[in-house]
Write a protein that holds these residues in place. Structure first.
Motif, PDB file in Angstrom:
ATOM      1  N   SER A   5      20.804  35.372  -3.455  1.00 33.63           N
ATOM      2  CA  SER A   5      21.724  34.686  -4.350  1.00 33.63           C
ATOM      3  C   SER A   5      21.064  34.531  -5.710  1.00 33.63           C
ATOM      4  N   LEU A   6      21.745  34.964  -6.761  1.00 32.69           N
ATOM      5  CA  LEU A   6      21.264  34.666  -8.113  1.00 32.69           C
ATOM      6  C   LEU A   6      22.452  34.445  -9.019  1.00 32.69           C
ATOM      7  N   GLN A   7      22.834  33.177  -9.096  1.00 30.12           N
ATOM      8  CA  GLN A   7      23.961  32.780  -9.925  1.00 30.12           C
ATOM      9  C   GLN A   7      23.614  31.460 -10.581  1.00 30.12           C
ATOM     10  N   LEU A   8      24.327  31.133 -11.629  1.00 30.85           N
ATOM     11  CA  LEU A   8      24.094  29.832 -12.258  1.00 30.85           C
ATOM     12  C   LEU A   8      24.942  28.759 -11.589  1.00 30.85           C
ATOM     13  N   ASN A   9      26.080  29.181 -11.008  1.00 34.86           N
ATOM     14  CA  ASN A   9      26.960  28.223 -10.343  1.00 34.86           C
ATOM     15  C   ASN A   9      26.650  28.154  -8.859  1.00 34.86           C
ATOM     16  N   PHE A  10      27.163  27.121  -8.216  1.00 35.76           N
ATOM     17  CA  PHE A  10      27.100  27.041  -6.760  1.00 35.76           C
ATOM     18  C   PHE A  10      28.519  27.281  -6.232  1.00 35.76           C
ATOM     19  N   SER A  11      29.329  26.222  -6.142  1.00 35.23           N
ATOM     20  CA  SER A  11      30.689  26.396  -5.627  1.00 35.23           C
ATOM     21  C   SER A  11      31.533  27.249  -6.574  1.00 35.23           C
ATOM     22  N   LYS A  12      32.340  28.085  -5.974  1.00 36.15           N
ATOM     23  CA  LYS A  12      33.220  28.932  -6.795  1.00 36.15           C
ATOM     24  C   LYS A  12      34.398  29.400  -5.954  1.00 36.15           C
ATOM     25  N   ASN A  13      35.540  29.485  -6.596  1.00 35.70           N
ATOM     26  CA  ASN A  13      36.731  29.980  -5.934  1.00 35.70           C
ATOM     27  C   ASN A  13      36.555  31.436  -5.515  1.00 35.70           C
ATOM     28  N   ALA A  14      37.034  31.749  -4.310  1.00 36.56           N
ATOM     29  CA  ALA A  14      36.939  33.140  -3.839  1.00 36.56           C
ATOM     30  C   ALA A  14      38.096  33.983  -4.356  1.00 36.56           C
ATOM     31  N   TRP A  31      48.613  40.033 -16.614  1.00 41.15           N
ATOM     32  CA  TRP A  31      49.648  40.493 -15.688  1.00 41.15           C
ATOM     33  C   TRP A  31      48.989  41.132 -14.475  1.00 41.15           C
ATOM     34  N   MET A  32      49.473  40.754 -13.298  1.00 41.23           N
ATOM     35  CA  MET A  32      49.024  41.440 -12.070  1.00 41.23           C
ATOM     36  C   MET A  32      50.238  41.654 -11.173  1.00 41.23           C
ATOM     37  N   GLU A  33      50.098  42.572 -10.252  1.00 43.34           N
ATOM     38  CA  GLU A  33      51.198  42.861  -9.323  1.00 43.34           C
ATOM     39  C   GLU A  33      51.460  41.650  -8.428  1.00 43.34           C
ATOM     40  N   PRO A  34      52.703  41.505  -7.944  1.00 40.38           N
ATOM     41  CA  PRO A  34      53.024  40.369  -7.066  1.00 40.38           C
ATOM     42  C   PRO A  34      52.123  40.316  -5.829  1.00 40.38           C
ATOM     43  N   GLU A  35      51.735  41.487  -5.302  1.00 37.72           N
ATOM     44  CA  GLU A  35      50.859  41.511  -4.118  1.00 37.72           C
ATOM     45  C   GLU A  35      49.506  40.894  -4.448  1.00 37.72           C
ATOM     46  N   ALA A  36      49.047  41.134  -5.669  1.00 37.61           N
ATOM     47  CA  ALA A  36      47.752  40.567  -6.089  1.00 37.61           C
ATOM     48  C   ALA A  36      47.888  39.047  -6.163  1.00 37.61           C
ATOM     49  N   GLU A  37      49.029  38.587  -6.645  1.00 36.48           N
ATOM     50  CA  GLU A  37      49.228  37.143  -6.758  1.00 36.48           C
ATOM     51  C   GLU A  37      49.275  36.506  -5.369  1.00 36.48           C
ATOM     52  N   GLN A  38      49.774  37.257  -4.399  1.00 39.55           N
ATOM     53  CA  GLN A  38      49.788  36.800  -3.008  1.00 39.55           C
ATOM     54  C   GLN A  38      48.348  36.637  -2.491  1.00 39.55           C
ATOM     55  N   VAL A  39      47.515  37.625  -2.793  1.00 40.88           N
ATOM     56  CA  VAL A  39      46.107  37.574  -2.380  1.00 40.88           C
ATOM     57  C   VAL A  39      45.423  36.360  -3.027  1.00 40.88           C
ATOM     58  N   ILE A  40      45.728  36.145  -4.298  1.00 44.40           N
ATOM     59  CA  ILE A  40      45.113  35.035  -5.032  1.00 44.40           C
ATOM     60  C   ILE A  40      45.526  33.700  -4.417  1.00 44.40           C
ATOM     61  N   ALA A  41      46.825  33.575  -4.115  1.00 45.60           N
ATOM     62  CA  ALA A  41      47.318  32.318  -3.540  1.00 45.60           C
ATOM     63  C   ALA A  41      46.693  32.064  -2.166  1.00 45.60           C
ATOM     64  N   ALA A  42      46.495  33.142  -1.402  1.00 47.34           N
ATOM     65  CA  ALA A  42      45.973  32.976  -0.039  1.00 47.34           C
ATOM     66  C   ALA A  42      44.499  32.605  -0.011  1.00 47.34           C
ATOM     67  N   THR A  43      43.774  32.866  -1.106  1.00 50.42           N
ATOM     68  CA  THR A  43      42.326  32.638  -1.086  1.00 50.42           C
ATOM     69  C   THR A  43      41.891  31.541  -2.069  1.00 50.42           C
ATOM     70  N   GLN A  44      42.863  30.837  -2.641  1.00 45.92           N
ATOM     71  CA  GLN A  44      42.458  29.914  -3.702  1.00 45.92           C
ATOM     72  C   GLN A  44      41.844  28.600  -3.205  1.00 45.92           C
ATOM     73  N   ASN A  45      41.895  28.343  -1.896  1.00 45.78           N
ATOM     74  CA  ASN A  45      41.191  27.142  -1.414  1.00 45.78           C
ATOM     75  C   ASN A  45      39.889  27.516  -0.707  1.00 45.78           C
ATOM     76  N   ILE A  46      39.398  28.705  -0.973  1.00 45.48           N
ATOM     77  CA  ILE A  46      38.142  29.144  -0.344  1.00 45.48           C
ATOM     78  C   ILE A  46      36.988  28.974  -1.333  1.00 45.48           C
ATOM     79  N   ASN A  47      35.963  28.267  -0.870  1.00 48.89           N
ATOM     80  CA  ASN A  47      34.740  28.163  -1.671  1.00 48.89           C
ATOM     81  C   ASN A  47      33.788  29.257  -1.215  1.00 48.89           C
ATOM     82  N   ILE A  48      33.634  30.248  -2.062  1.00 55.54           N
ATOM     83  CA  ILE A  48      32.919  31.458  -1.634  1.00 55.54           C
ATOM     84  C   ILE A  48      31.436  31.213  -1.335  1.00 55.54           C
TER      85      ILE A  48
END
Ligand SMILES: *Cc1c(COP(=O)(O)O)cnc(C)c1O
Length: 512
Positions: free
Chosen positions: A328-337, A78-95
């Motif tokens: 940078s030290l991660q195992l992944n490259f592309s990742k959702n922001a 569960w997250m607040e609706p504002e958090a879900e707004q933030v998630i929706a706005a950034t879900q096409n960003i490859n960080i």
């Protein structure tokens, strides 16, 4: 199916096959795809209208459990609706595209610094790279643990090579209760796991028992700060003391990784008297799952090192970032922001005070559940001492049923029956050496209020009552009872029959 019935349905089938129209006017469930066996293993040849496809996916998902009633999981539901707004706005960003999305990268960097601050990482005294805070977002604690373990291994290898000693037999010391990601780490990165046994009374690693497993080939000690089995904290402070002593006596330089997947976002806010983080000298790195008590939906974790000197240079990759150098030290490259942005949202939204309020509520609710369970007289708690808002419990030993016989059902039957009331509450066995102990676990999360847990306690009582009255009959008694019921209630005989179980048949309890 009789012949005439077959004929009746066939007509409709033929009609559908003729009608290939998937246009916007076709009702969602009027589409031909609603009435065919859609291929499941072959790649589909043709396209499907978006509405029909979406409905198909959503319908498939219907049979999943309700995540908020999954009482086993540590992961945010569960997250607040504002958090879900933030998630929706950034879900096409490859960080990973730091030059395109410097602001999302900046959120990531700020989270690393703020979490390092929360965990008392030493503040750099100069611009020397070795003193700088180092950490990264990950997909979860598993990736974070891989990186923490890898840094320990490389550190040990470098030191051994320098001393002209062999590096072919690294080992890692950890409790047998450690989360499965550590077993994976040892397999993937070829490190021998040295498991410290646990027992029923204290089902977590105790530092005094770990000492004898440490030698010159030990890359590190992993301490579970919040054991997944029962939420109990392993004692990091005592582990730190033990490591200092062993290092001194044996001339070693063993360090600690704290697996604070859950505890990292609980203890700082409500257990200020527990020393577990970078305030302890031998703690090299700490991980946490942002998607557990960091209060973010699944897809984010963090690993923080004491400072840059804890990670050998060979593991640090450098990427150009707005004219500066980014490590940078991660195992992944592309990742959702999106989950990084959501973590940043939660930290700025809640602050220390917000997390403190939530975590202390969760401890109160966990206490309410523990009291409610103990008050039934049927259960005992597993483990004690400080820990997460988790209630691990089991049926008391030596309980008897309504007829004074030994009970014939176990924690797995309780799990099955609770599903009738929509609760997902898994039963499992304690780890090796204590595996005979079956148990149940409830993880109290942000969206579990006092009221909701009161409902769980009520349903638990119903389940116990039901089990107490349905696992008490011998085969003969049951046959007699069924006969009696059929005679008394001819209409209900079928229904009642369904509800009686032979004790020999008890594993079927859940499907009745
Ligand atoms: C959940 C958990 C993990 C794994 O974390 P993920 O975020 O699911 O990858 C590792 N260690 C502990 C102690 C955990 O509780």
């Amino acid at each position: 199916m009789s012949k005439s019935e077959q004929h009746r349905f066939k007509e409709f089938q033929d009609h559908l096959d003729d009608d290939n129209d998937e246009g916007p006017n076709v009702p969602t469930y009027g589409s031909r795809h609603s009435a065919i066996d859609f291929p499941k293993t072959e790649f589909p040849k043709e396209s499907l209208a978006p509405r029909a496809a979406a409905q198909m996916v959503l319908d498939m998902h219907q049979l999943d459990a309700n995540p908020r009633l999954d009482m086993a999981s540590f992961v945010t539901t569960w997250m607040e609706p504002e958090a879900e707004q933030v998630i929706a706005a950034t879900q096409n960003i490859n960080i990973v595209d730091s030059s395109q999305y410097p602001q999302c990268v900046e959120m990531d960097n700020r989270c690393v610094k703020m979490i390092a601050d929360l965990w008392h990482a030493p503040k750099p005294k100069s611009d020397d790279i070795k003193e700088q805070t180092l950490g990264t977002s990950t997909i979860g604690s598993s990736e974070a643990c891989m990186l923490g373990g890898l840094a320990l291994k490389r550190r040990w290898q470098v030191a051994r090579k320098k001393a002209g000693k062999p590096t072919d037999k690294p080992n890692l010391v950890l409790g047998i209760n450690a989360q499965v990601c550590w077993e994976k780490f040892c397999v993937y990165f070829e490190v021998e796991p040295r498991y410290v046994p646990v027992d029923d009374d204290v089902p977590v690693m105790q530092p005094q028992n770990a000492e004898k497993y440490i030698d010159e080939n030990t890359i590190g000690l992993v301490v579970m700060f919040g054991s997944t089995y029962n939420g109990q904290y392993e004692d990091v402070e005592a582990s730190d003391k033990m490591i200092s002593k062993v290092n001194k006596e044996k001339g070693l330089d063993v360090r600690i990784h704290v697996d604070a997947a859950s505890g990292g976002f609980v203890a700082p806010f409500i257990y200020e008297n527990i020393k577990w983080d970078f305030l302890l000298d031998n703690v090299n790195s700490i991980n946490t799952s942002g998607h557990k008590y960091g209060l973010v939906y699944p897809g984010v974790g963090w690993v923080i090192w004491r400072n840059n000197s804890c990670v050998d240079e060979s593991l640090q990759f450098h990427v150009a970032y707005l004219g500066t150098d980014q490590i940078s030290l991660q195992l992944n490259f592309s990742k959702n922001a999106n989950m990084v942005a959501a973590q940043y949202y939660q930290i700025v939204r809640l602050g220390f005070e917000g997390y403190r309020r939530i975590m202390s509520n969760l401890m109160k609710v966990a206490g309410h559940l523990a009291e409610g369970l103990l008050a039934t007289g049927h259960f005992k708690l597993i483990g004690h001492g400080p820990g997460l808002p988790v209630v691990a419990f089991a049926l008391k030993d030596g309980r008897t049923d309504a007829k004074g016989n030994d009970i014939k059902y176990d924690e797995f039957d309780i799990m099955d029956r609770l599903k009738e009331y929509h609760w997902q509450l898994p039963a499992y066995n304690l780890p090796k050496n204590a595996e005979h102990q079956k148990m149940l676990r409830v993880v109290i999360r942000e969206d579990h209020s006092f009221e909701m847990i009161s409902d769980l306690i009520t349903d638990m009582k119903r389940v116990i009552d039901w089990l107490d009255h349905h696992f008490v009959y011998t085969e003969k008694e049951m046959t007699d009872l069924r006969a009696k019921f059929s005679a008394d209630h001819p209409d209900h005989s079928k229904k009642h029959k369904k509800h009686y179980h032979s004790p020999n048949n008890k594993k079927k309890a859940g499907v009745c």
